[in-house]
Each structure stands twice: as C-alpha cells, then as structure tokens.
Design an enzyme around this catalytic site. Structure first.
Site, PDB file in Angstrom:
ATOM      1  CB  ALA A   6       5.983   5.126  -2.045  1.00  0.00           C
TER       2      ALA A   6
ATOM      3  CE  LYS B 122      -3.893  -4.454   4.858  1.00  0.00           C
ATOM      4  NZ  LYS B 122      -2.561  -4.901   4.405  1.00  0.00           N
TER       5      LYS B 122
ATOM      6  CB  ILE C  21       3.989   1.786  -3.995  1.00  0.00           C
ATOM      7  CG1 ILE C  21       5.315   2.211  -4.630  1.00  0.00           C
ATOM      8  CG2 ILE C  21       4.188   0.627  -3.021  1.00  0.00           C
ATOM      9  CD1 ILE C  21       5.942   1.167  -5.525  1.00  0.00           C
ATOM     10  CB  SER C  22      -1.347  -0.575  -5.436  1.00  0.00           C
ATOM     11  OG  SER C  22      -2.695  -0.636  -4.994  1.00  0.00           O
TER      12      SER C  22
ATOM     13  CB  ILE D  83       0.711  14.198  -3.036  1.00  0.00           C
ATOM     14  CG1 ILE D  83      -0.186  13.405  -2.092  1.00  0.00           C
ATOM     15  CG2 ILE D  83       2.166  13.789  -2.897  1.00  0.00           C
ATOM     16  CD1 ILE D  83      -0.225  11.918  -2.401  1.00  0.00           C
TER      17      ILE D  83
ATOM     18  CG  ASN E 265       0.668  -7.340   5.886  1.00  0.00           C
ATOM     19  OD1 ASN E 265       0.202  -6.211   5.949  1.00  0.00           O
ATOM     20  ND2 ASN E 265      -0.070  -8.423   6.008  1.00  0.00           N
ATOM     21  CB  VAL E 266       6.493  -4.180   3.055  1.00  0.00           C
ATOM     22  CG1 VAL E 266       7.987  -4.096   2.791  1.00  0.00           C
ATOM     23  CG2 VAL E 266       5.710  -4.012   1.754  1.00  0.00           C
ATOM     24  CG  LEU E 267       9.016  -9.481   5.515  1.00  0.00           C
ATOM     25  CD1 LEU E 267      10.084 -10.429   4.990  1.00  0.00           C
ATOM     26  CD2 LEU E 267       8.350 -10.058   6.753  1.00  0.00           C
TER      27      LEU E 267
END
Length: 225
Positions: free
Chosen positions: A117, A163, A159-160, A96, A217-219
């Site tokens: 993302a 933090k 998608i941030s 990117i 914190n994405v499972l």
C-alpha cells in the site's frame, strides 16, 4: 414549503455509495491468512493501517508493518499491540526505494503474503514533484516486488487506484506503471537476480502470485472528501 424535524432521517454510509455493498467471504480470507507471515507496506497510512487491522483480525502468525513515517508507524504499532492476540508484531522503518534494506527485511522476516500500500497518492503533490512520484510509486514497487519474488513470497497484492485508468495526471500514471511492472514480473517464469554491488547473480523460479486492486476515493482515508 415548510420543513419539519420528523422529516430528517439517519444517514448510513452505504447511502453514499450509490451501489450495493460488496460482501466479502471472510472464511476464505481467514484460511489464506491465519497462521501466515504477512507484510504490509505503507502500514502507517490511512489505507495501510486499515489493512493492518483487517489482517490482524484473521490471526496471522506474524505481521510486519513497513513504513518510512516514524510517528504514524509508532501510533499504529501501539494500537495493534493492544489487540494482537498471539500474533507477533514487527514495526520496521524503511524507504521502499532502498532495495538493499528491503532484501534484508525479507530474509529476516520471511513473509508469505505481501500487501503493498506504500505510495505517494495526493494528486497535486505528485504533480508538482513528478520525479519523487516515479521513484516511490514505480521503482519502489519494483523493489518490493522483486524482493518478494527472490524470497519466494506466495501472494503479493498491489493497492492501486482508479486514477490508473487512462491516467490524466502524474500520480495516476505512476500507479499504472506500477501495475505494468507487476504484470511484467508475473509473466516471467524464471528470474535472474543480481546483488546490488554486482558481485554475484542467481536464477530462481517465479512462484509469486501477483494481484492488483484499484481503490477509488476510500471513505475516511487521508485526503478523501
């Protein structure tokens, strides 16, 4: 003081959230995505690949998966090819940070919606490689967003991360800067774009609606506990 086996209970993932699960309006999302051309950056990552699966379930006309990681992109490509239905799938290897390549992708596939993302997200690694973190997370976001505006993309979702809230590390700071980049672009009603070689420029109206979502914190994502 004794413990009996009948005291054990099955644990549901919702028990770990410490909040009520969010209920999503799937009909509204389907109306936005069905029959549209959708592009997902970071599509081979743990979060990006799940976005790909969810988007695919809403039957887009075309799904363009963008990532710089060849093997993971190949893997998610094989998975979605088996369940794609009538959706046309394109897997594109690109960095990117490469503005020229991104502009070509937009012209070729003409996405109507973008889910961005792609990012360096591991705090210790970005802390020890700050320049790369800035180049990818900040300037990469600028490239993908400006290319979206130039091609008339209707909706762009960043998608941030949580933090980015009063960041105390480089990774969080780069994602906060990415958010500010989108806010600045969204505030522009007219945009001037100059070719990478500087040979020509053009002014266009800004029709892109930018949105941002901060994930915690994405499972089950890469690096999560």
């Amino acid at each position: 003081g004794k413990f009996a086996s009948n005291q054990l209970q099955s644990i549901k993932i919702e028990d770990l959230l410490e909040r009520n699960p969010i209920v999503i309006n799937n009909n509204q999302i389907r109306a936005q995505i069905k029959g549209k051309r959708v592009l997902v950056t970071g599509a081979a990552g743990s979060i990006g690949s799940e976005i790909v699966r969810q988007v695919l379930s809403f039957e887009p006309a075309k799904l363009v998966m963008v990532d710089q990681a060849e093997t993971p992109l190949h893997t998610i490509g094989l998975e979605v090819e088996a369940i794609k239905g009538a959706t046309i799938i394109h897997s594109v290897i690109v960095d990117i940070r490469n503005r020229t390549a991104l502009e070509k992708i937009y012209k070729l596939y003409r996405p109507q919606m973008v889910y961005h993302a792609a990012a360096y997200k591991h705090v210790p690694l970005v802390e020890s490689n700050p320049a790369e973190g800035v180049m990818n997370n900040v300037f990469g976001t600028l490239n993908i967003a400006r290319a979206a505006q130039a091609s008339g993309v209707g909706h762009f979702v960043l998608i941030s991360t949580d933090k980015a809230v009063r960041p105390t590390n480089v990774m969080g700071a780069t994602k906060r800067m990415a958010e500010l980049v989108l806010q600045a672009l969204a505030a522009s009603h007219r945009l001037r774009f100059t070719a990478p070689d500087g040979t020509h420029s053009a002014e266009v109206a800004n029709h892109t609606l930018f949105a941002m979502v901060r994930f915690g914190n994405v499972l089950d994502s890469s690096g999560s506990v």
